[in-house]
Design an enzyme around this catalytic site. Sequence first.
Site, mmCIF file in Angstrom:
data_model
loop_
_atom_site.group_PDB
_atom_site.id
_atom_site.type_symbol
_atom_site.label_atom_id
_atom_site.label_comp_id
_atom_site.label_asym_id
_atom_site.label_seq_id
_atom_site.Cartn_x
_atom_site.Cartn_y
_atom_site.Cartn_z
ATOM 1 C CG ASP A 1 40.871 1.424 -9.175
ATOM 2 O OD1 ASP A 1 40.279 1.513 -8.081
ATOM 3 O OD2 ASP A 1 41.114 2.398 -9.903
ATOM 4 C CD GLN B 1 45.364 6.570 -3.666
ATOM 5 O OE1 GLN B 1 45.943 6.800 -2.609
ATOM 6 N NE2 GLN B 1 45.059 7.513 -4.521
ATOM 7 C CG HIS C 1 38.375 -0.876 -0.915
ATOM 8 N ND1 HIS C 1 39.492 -0.879 -1.688
ATOM 9 C CD2 HIS C 1 38.807 -0.781 0.356
ATOM 10 C CE1 HIS C 1 40.556 -0.788 -0.907
ATOM 11 N NE2 HIS C 1 40.162 -0.710 0.341
ATOM 12 C CE LYS D 1 44.147 -1.450 -2.700
ATOM 13 N NZ LYS D 1 44.277 -1.125 -4.132
ATOM 14 N N GLY E 1 35.900 -14.141 -10.280
ATOM 15 C CA GLY E 1 34.580 -13.550 -10.513
ATOM 16 C C GLY E 1 34.349 -12.434 -9.520
HETATM 17 P P1 GTP Z 1 40.810 -1.581 -4.993
HETATM 18 O O1 GTP Z 1 40.818 -0.149 -5.334
HETATM 19 O O2 GTP Z 1 42.096 -2.289 -5.223
HETATM 20 O O3 GTP Z 1 40.173 -1.889 -3.679
HETATM 21 O O4 GTP Z 1 39.910 -2.282 -6.044
HETATM 22 P P2 GTP Z 1 38.435 -1.943 -6.251
HETATM 23 O O5 GTP Z 1 37.632 -2.880 -5.425
HETATM 24 O O6 GTP Z 1 38.233 -0.512 -6.104
HETATM 25 O O7 GTP Z 1 38.324 -2.246 -7.757
HETATM 26 P P3 GTP Z 1 37.171 -1.715 -8.703
HETATM 27 O O8 GTP Z 1 36.529 -0.525 -8.198
HETATM 28 O O9 GTP Z 1 37.739 -1.730 -10.055
HETATM 29 O O10 GTP Z 1 36.113 -2.847 -8.544
HETATM 30 C C1 GTP Z 1 36.476 -4.104 -8.654
HETATM 31 C C2 GTP Z 1 35.272 -4.844 -9.214
HETATM 32 O O11 GTP Z 1 35.764 -6.021 -9.762
HETATM 33 C C3 GTP Z 1 34.296 -5.226 -8.132
HETATM 34 O O12 GTP Z 1 32.996 -5.181 -8.630
HETATM 35 C C4 GTP Z 1 34.691 -6.646 -7.806
HETATM 36 O O13 GTP Z 1 33.621 -7.425 -7.371
HETATM 37 C C5 GTP Z 1 35.185 -7.099 -9.140
HETATM 38 N N1 GTP Z 1 36.213 -8.133 -9.041
HETATM 39 C C6 GTP Z 1 37.203 -8.243 -8.124
HETATM 40 N N2 GTP Z 1 37.936 -9.345 -8.360
HETATM 41 C C7 GTP Z 1 37.397 -9.912 -9.459
HETATM 42 C C8 GTP Z 1 37.710 -11.076 -10.219
HETATM 43 O O14 GTP Z 1 38.636 -11.806 -9.925
HETATM 44 N N3 GTP Z 1 36.937 -11.322 -11.323
HETATM 45 C C9 GTP Z 1 35.895 -10.521 -11.679
HETATM 46 N N4 GTP Z 1 35.197 -10.837 -12.762
HETATM 47 N N5 GTP Z 1 35.560 -9.437 -10.984
HETATM 48 C C10 GTP Z 1 36.295 -9.144 -9.896
HETATM 49 MG MG MG Z 2 39.520 1.145 -6.185
#
Ligand code: GTP
Ligand code: MG
Length: 337
Positions: A12, A174, A41, A15, A321
Site C-alpha cells: 500500500d 505487497q 492497487h 505502487k 497527489g
Molecule cells: P500498492 O498496494 O502499493 O499498489 O498501493 P495502493 O495503490 O494499493 O495504495 P492504496 O490502496 O492505499 O491507494 C493509494 C491511494 O493513494 C490511491 O487512491 C492513490 O491515487 C493515492 N496516492 C498515491 N500516491 C499518492 C500521493 O503521492 N499523494 C496522494 N495524495 N495520494 C496518492
Molecule cells: Mg495496495
Amino acid sequence: MLDLLVGGMYGDEGKGKIASYMSLNGKPRYALRTGSVNAGHTIVHEGKKLGLRIVPAAFINKSTKILMPPGCLIRLDVLYKEMDETGIKDRLGIDANAAVITQTEVDEERQNAFLSKEVGSTVQGVGAAESKRILRKLKLAKDYEELKDYICNVPLLVTEAMEKGEYAIAEGSQGHLLSVYHGHYPYVTSRNTSSSGILGEIGISPKHVGEIVMVFKAFTTRVGGGPLEGELSEKEAESLGYVEFGTVTGRRRRAAPLDLGLAKEICRINGTTQIAITKLDYIFKESHKKRRYEELSADARRWIENVEDKTGVKVAFVGTGEDVFDIIDLREERARA
Ligand code: GTP
Ligand code: MG
C-alpha cells in the site's frame, strides 16, 4: 530491459500510481504483476478511480500487453470483473502455469483462526491455495478450458522481448517486510515479495533487469498483526493526518513515521537502484499536486535529500497527489539537466 517496482514496507505504498505513471511515460511492451488478490492497487486517472487486484496498473497504457506470470495466483471471478473494467481482453496473456484460487481455498482460510485472528491475514484464500500448489494439488490455468484463448508462455515472451531490446514493467505486490522469507514471520504473506521473488514468479533472468524501483510512502502503514517500528497511537496518527483504510479489507491501517535506517537495509537486500516516494503531500501540505522539484518548499526538498543521504539511493519519483500525473519525475528532470 525490465524495470521492477517493489513495495518498500508492508504494501500500500502507492505502487499502482507509480506503475501507471511509468507505463504512460515509458510505454512498455509488456506489464506484469506478481502476487494475488489479497493486495489491491488504486489508480486515479482522468477523474476516475479504479481499484485492481489482479490486472497490473500499467494496463492504463493501451499499447501495453498484460501478462500473468507463472508464479501468480488468479481468481476467475475477479479476473473477469477486472477484464471488463479495464478492457484488456484483446491484450491479455496468462501463463499456462499460473495457478487458480477457488472458493474452497477462500472457505478454508476463513475457518483458520490462526491466520484470520493472529496473523491478521486478508483471508482471500491465497495462503491456502499457495500451500496446495506446493503440495502439487492445485489446478493451474492450463487446466481450465475457459482460459484456453489466453494461455501463453510468459517467461519465453518476456525473455524474447528483452533480447530484442524492448521495455517491460513488473509490479510487485505487497511489500518487502511482508515477505515470507524476509519479513517478521509468521506475520507475513505466503510469498517472497522482494525483488528476487518478483523475478522468480515471472521466470526471467536477473540479467535483464533495468531499474529496481523501491516504493516508500512518506509514512509507513501496515494492516494485520506483527511488529511496526515506531508505531503511532491512533490519536497521534490522526493529528499527523496518517489515516488510511485498506482497499481489500476496509480495515484501518496502523501507522508509523518512515524509518530510514530500515529503509536503507531494505534497499540493500533488494538491490534498489531508485526510490519512489509517495504521499509527500501528506507531510508537506503545500507540495500537493506539484509537478516540478523546484516548486517544492526548501523543507520538502531537504526531506527528500535526507532520504537519499540515509539510504544511499537516488529518489526518481515523488508523488504529490492522487492523480497519475501528480508526480515529480526526477529521472526526467535529471536527464534534461
Ligand atoms: P500498492 O498496494 O502499493 O499498489 O498501493 P495502493 O495503490 O494499493 O495504495 P492504496 O490502496 O492505499 O491507494 C493509494 C491511494 O493513494 C490511491 O487512491 C492513490 O491515487 C493515492 N496516492 C498515491 N500516491 C499518492 C500521493 O503521492 N499523494 C496522494 N495524495 N495520494 C496518492
Ligand atoms: Mg495496495
